[in-house]
Design a protein around this motif. Sequence first.
Motif, PDB file in Angstrom:
ATOM      1  N   SER A   1      17.471 123.376 -17.245  1.00  0.00           N
ATOM      2  CA  SER A   1      18.083 124.659 -17.583  1.00  0.00           C
ATOM      3  C   SER A   1      17.795 125.711 -16.511  1.00  0.00           C
ATOM      4  O   SER A   1      18.694 126.465 -16.107  1.00  0.00           O
ATOM      5  CB  SER A   1      17.568 125.144 -18.942  1.00  0.00           C
ATOM      6  N   GLU A   2      16.560 125.730 -16.036  1.00  0.00           N
ATOM      7  CA  GLU A   2      16.211 126.703 -15.002  1.00  0.00           C
ATOM      8  C   GLU A   2      16.885 126.361 -13.688  1.00  0.00           C
ATOM      9  O   GLU A   2      17.310 127.261 -12.941  1.00  0.00           O
ATOM     10  CB  GLU A   2      14.699 126.768 -14.818  1.00  0.00           C
ATOM     11  N   GLN A   3      17.028 125.069 -13.402  1.00  0.00           N
ATOM     12  CA  GLN A   3      17.729 124.672 -12.180  1.00  0.00           C
ATOM     13  C   GLN A   3      19.193 125.095 -12.247  1.00  0.00           C
ATOM     14  O   GLN A   3      19.781 125.487 -11.235  1.00  0.00           O
ATOM     15  CB  GLN A   3      17.626 123.161 -11.965  1.00  0.00           C
ATOM     16  N   ASP A   4      19.775 125.028 -13.434  1.00  0.00           N
ATOM     17  CA  ASP A   4      21.164 125.464 -13.590  1.00  0.00           C
ATOM     18  C   ASP A   4      21.303 126.949 -13.271  1.00  0.00           C
ATOM     19  O   ASP A   4      22.284 127.374 -12.637  1.00  0.00           O
ATOM     20  CB  ASP A   4      21.637 125.186 -15.019  1.00  0.00           C
ATOM     21  N   LYS A   5      20.329 127.754 -13.679  1.00  0.00           N
ATOM     22  CA  LYS A   5      20.347 129.180 -13.346  1.00  0.00           C
ATOM     23  C   LYS A   5      20.199 129.384 -11.840  1.00  0.00           C
ATOM     24  O   LYS A   5      20.864 130.242 -11.250  1.00  0.00           O
ATOM     25  CB  LYS A   5      19.222 129.907 -14.085  1.00  0.00           C
ATOM     26  N   ILE A   6      19.322 128.583 -11.244  1.00  0.00           N
ATOM     27  CA  ILE A   6      19.145 128.663  -9.782  1.00  0.00           C
ATOM     28  C   ILE A   6      20.450 128.305  -9.076  1.00  0.00           C
ATOM     29  O   ILE A   6      20.855 128.957  -8.112  1.00  0.00           O
ATOM     30  CB  ILE A   6      18.004 127.722  -9.341  1.00  0.00           C
ATOM     31  N   ASN A   7      21.122 127.250  -9.576  1.00  0.00           N
ATOM     32  CA  ASN A   7      22.380 126.820  -8.961  1.00  0.00           C
ATOM     33  C   ASN A   7      23.434 127.910  -8.994  1.00  0.00           C
ATOM     34  O   ASN A   7      24.262 128.024  -8.078  1.00  0.00           O
ATOM     35  CB  ASN A   7      22.921 125.587  -9.685  1.00  0.00           C
TER      36      ASN A   7
ATOM     37  N   SER B   1      22.953 131.150  -8.977  1.00  0.00           N
ATOM     38  CA  SER B   1      22.546 132.411  -8.343  1.00  0.00           C
ATOM     39  C   SER B   1      23.490 132.759  -7.195  1.00  0.00           C
ATOM     40  O   SER B   1      23.911 131.889  -6.418  1.00  0.00           O
ATOM     41  CB  SER B   1      21.112 132.301  -7.811  1.00  0.00           C
ATOM     42  N   SER B   2      23.808 134.041  -7.081  1.00  0.00           N
ATOM     43  CA  SER B   2      24.684 134.487  -5.997  1.00  0.00           C
ATOM     44  C   SER B   2      24.040 134.289  -4.627  1.00  0.00           C
ATOM     45  O   SER B   2      24.736 134.303  -3.604  1.00  0.00           O
ATOM     46  CB  SER B   2      25.045 135.963  -6.183  1.00  0.00           C
ATOM     47  N   TYR B   3      22.718 134.093  -4.600  1.00  0.00           N
ATOM     48  CA  TYR B   3      22.052 133.819  -3.322  1.00  0.00           C
ATOM     49  C   TYR B   3      22.710 132.634  -2.624  1.00  0.00           C
ATOM     50  O   TYR B   3      22.925 132.658  -1.408  1.00  0.00           O
ATOM     51  CB  TYR B   3      20.564 133.524  -3.538  1.00  0.00           C
ATOM     52  N   ASN B   4      23.006 131.566  -3.379  1.00  0.00           N
ATOM     53  CA  ASN B   4      23.534 130.349  -2.774  1.00  0.00           C
ATOM     54  C   ASN B   4      24.877 130.583  -2.095  1.00  0.00           C
ATOM     55  O   ASN B   4      25.129 130.074  -1.003  1.00  0.00           O
ATOM     56  CB  ASN B   4      23.666 129.252  -3.836  1.00  0.00           C
ATOM     57  N   GLU B   5      25.740 131.364  -2.737  1.00  0.00           N
ATOM     58  CA  GLU B   5      27.040 131.667  -2.141  1.00  0.00           C
ATOM     59  C   GLU B   5      26.872 132.448  -0.838  1.00  0.00           C
ATOM     60  O   GLU B   5      27.547 132.169   0.162  1.00  0.00           O
ATOM     61  CB  GLU B   5      27.874 132.469  -3.134  1.00  0.00           C
TER      62      GLU B   5
ATOM     63  N   ASP C   1      19.005 138.696  -7.117  1.00  0.00           N
ATOM     64  CA  ASP C   1      20.388 138.510  -6.700  1.00  0.00           C
ATOM     65  C   ASP C   1      21.295 139.555  -7.339  1.00  0.00           C
ATOM     66  O   ASP C   1      20.836 140.502  -7.988  1.00  0.00           O
ATOM     67  CB  ASP C   1      20.854 137.078  -6.988  1.00  0.00           C
ATOM     68  N   GLN C   2      22.594 139.377  -7.184  1.00  0.00           N
ATOM     69  CA  GLN C   2      23.556 140.375  -7.647  1.00  0.00           C
ATOM     70  C   GLN C   2      23.527 140.550  -9.162  1.00  0.00           C
ATOM     71  O   GLN C   2      23.868 141.615  -9.686  1.00  0.00           O
ATOM     72  CB  GLN C   2      24.965 139.991  -7.197  1.00  0.00           C
ATOM     73  N   ALA C   3      23.126 139.507  -9.882  1.00  0.00           N
ATOM     74  CA  ALA C   3      23.048 139.578 -11.346  1.00  0.00           C
ATOM     75  C   ALA C   3      21.646 139.936 -11.832  1.00  0.00           C
ATOM     76  O   ALA C   3      21.403 139.988 -13.037  1.00  0.00           O
ATOM     77  CB  ALA C   3      23.485 138.248 -11.959  1.00  0.00           C
ATOM     78  N   GLY C   4      20.730 140.162 -10.909  1.00  0.00           N
ATOM     79  CA  GLY C   4      19.364 140.490 -11.286  1.00  0.00           C
ATOM     80  C   GLY C   4      18.472 139.276 -11.494  1.00  0.00           C
ATOM     81  O   GLY C   4      17.318 139.418 -11.915  1.00  0.00           O
ATOM     82  N   TYR C   5      19.011 138.084 -11.192  1.00  0.00           N
ATOM     83  CA  TYR C   5      18.211 136.863 -11.358  1.00  0.00           C
ATOM     84  C   TYR C   5      17.375 136.616 -10.110  1.00  0.00           C
ATOM     85  O   TYR C   5      17.789 136.929  -8.992  1.00  0.00           O
ATOM     86  CB  TYR C   5      19.122 135.659 -11.611  1.00  0.00           C
ATOM     87  N   SER C   6      16.189 136.021 -10.314  1.00  0.00           N
ATOM     88  CA  SER C   6      15.279 135.734  -9.205  1.00  0.00           C
ATOM     89  C   SER C   6      15.056 134.230  -9.078  1.00  0.00           C
ATOM     90  O   SER C   6      14.501 133.605  -9.995  1.00  0.00           O
ATOM     91  CB  SER C   6      13.934 136.437  -9.429  1.00  0.00           C
TER      92      SER C   6
ATOM     93  N   ALA D   1      18.603 127.828   3.239  1.00  0.00           N
ATOM     94  CA  ALA D   1      18.635 126.796   2.211  1.00  0.00           C
ATOM     95  C   ALA D   1      19.673 127.121   1.146  1.00  0.00           C
ATOM     96  O   ALA D   1      19.901 128.280   0.806  1.00  0.00           O
ATOM     97  CB  ALA D   1      17.260 126.658   1.569  1.00  0.00           C
ATOM     98  N   ASP D   2      20.288 126.066   0.623  1.00  0.00           N
ATOM     99  CA  ASP D   2      21.175 126.177  -0.526  1.00  0.00           C
ATOM    100  C   ASP D   2      20.491 125.448  -1.679  1.00  0.00           C
ATOM    101  O   ASP D   2      20.315 124.239  -1.650  1.00  0.00           O
ATOM    102  CB  ASP D   2      22.524 125.544  -0.189  1.00  0.00           C
ATOM    103  N   PHE D   3      20.086 126.188  -2.696  1.00  0.00           N
ATOM    104  CA  PHE D   3      19.343 125.609  -3.816  1.00  0.00           C
ATOM    105  C   PHE D   3      20.253 124.968  -4.851  1.00  0.00           C
ATOM    106  O   PHE D   3      19.752 124.424  -5.843  1.00  0.00           O
ATOM    107  CB  PHE D   3      18.518 126.699  -4.510  1.00  0.00           C
ATOM    108  N   SER D   4      21.553 125.012  -4.667  1.00  0.00           N
ATOM    109  CA  SER D   4      22.470 124.635  -5.735  1.00  0.00           C
ATOM    110  C   SER D   4      22.708 123.136  -5.875  1.00  0.00           C
ATOM    111  O   SER D   4      23.541 122.725  -6.672  1.00  0.00           O
ATOM    112  CB  SER D   4      23.816 125.342  -5.542  1.00  0.00           C
ATOM    113  N   SER D   5      22.019 122.326  -5.100  1.00  0.00           N
ATOM    114  CA  SER D   5      22.135 120.872  -5.265  1.00  0.00           C
ATOM    115  C   SER D   5      20.814 120.213  -4.934  1.00  0.00           C
ATOM    116  O   SER D   5      19.940 120.792  -4.307  1.00  0.00           O
ATOM    117  CB  SER D   5      23.235 120.309  -4.364  1.00  0.00           C
ATOM    118  N   ALA D   6      20.654 118.994  -5.378  1.00  0.00           N
ATOM    119  CA  ALA D   6      19.413 118.261  -5.131  1.00  0.00           C
ATOM    120  C   ALA D   6      19.216 117.955  -3.661  1.00  0.00           C
ATOM    121  O   ALA D   6      18.105 117.676  -3.224  1.00  0.00           O
ATOM    122  CB  ALA D   6      19.408 116.959  -5.932  1.00  0.00           C
ATOM    123  N   THR D   7      20.292 118.008  -2.892  1.00  0.00           N
ATOM    124  CA  THR D   7      20.214 117.720  -1.453  1.00  0.00           C
ATOM    125  C   THR D   7      20.227 119.011  -0.643  1.00  0.00           C
ATOM    126  O   THR D   7      20.651 119.021   0.498  1.00  0.00           O
ATOM    127  CB  THR D   7      21.383 116.825  -1.010  1.00  0.00           C
TER     128      THR D   7
END
Length: 260
Positions: free
Chosen positions: A143-149, A151-155, A42-47, A177-183
């Motif tokens: 903690s890893e889910q928080d990083k996923i949430n 991620s600029s991918y979701n926006e 993503d834009q911050a280099g996170y995968s 898909a939007d990974f930023s929530s459980a739903t």
Amino acid sequence: MNKRNLMAGIFMGVAIAASIPLGINRSLSRVREDVSGTFYYDQAGYSIYDGLEKRREAANNLITLAGRYKDKNPELEGLIDSLDYCVKASENAWSDDYTYIQEAGANAALDAPAQALAEALDSMELSEQDRKYPTQMIKQMKSEQDKINRSSYNEEARAFNAKVKSLAPMALVKPMADFSSATAAKDSAPVAAAEAAETVVEDIPAPPEAPAPPEAPAAPGAPDIDDFEQRVDQWADDFSDGVESDVEGFVDGVLDGIFN
């Protein structure tokens, strides 16, 4: 009377109507291709791809820990099997249309069985060394889910989905898909048919109107058939030429207004 020019004009009008949804879906496919790349970087280099792997790794460590106590606590077996199934489902999840719907759904499904297994272990007599691990592994997953949430991918995926929804029913591509929530998987489901039918596509101008045929001047006696046919032929020529010159700019203008 020459009917070929008239038919050409009609055909060009139909081409305009057909080119709009085709152009929209081609443009949406290109945008989706761009967004799909940010799943890996993503834009911050996170995968997110790596983040999902780390969550599965923590879940597998929890399964390994529970395996040490399964013989003395048979009730753990069902909880272990449930989490192991979800981990394998996440490993095998693959959306070949690059929407990541399957990956998001399988990832969200990890939390409940992992939490249940960790709580069961917390209620048992564990060794002093192992007692800290159930809570620690759940924290790692969260903690890893928080990083996923974050991620600029979701926006970018949400912005893409908004375009798909606003262009229904002409948009035939699936939302991402939007990974930023459980739903995430439910929220990213394709637009329902009933909702799509009610969606109004705005800000798209109507195709240019055909010029009205010139009226033949009134003449005494019987009408001049030859003169009338010539006028109709001329109108058809003008109509065909006008549509042909406008169609490319018209469609490009519509798509530029939507995607820019």
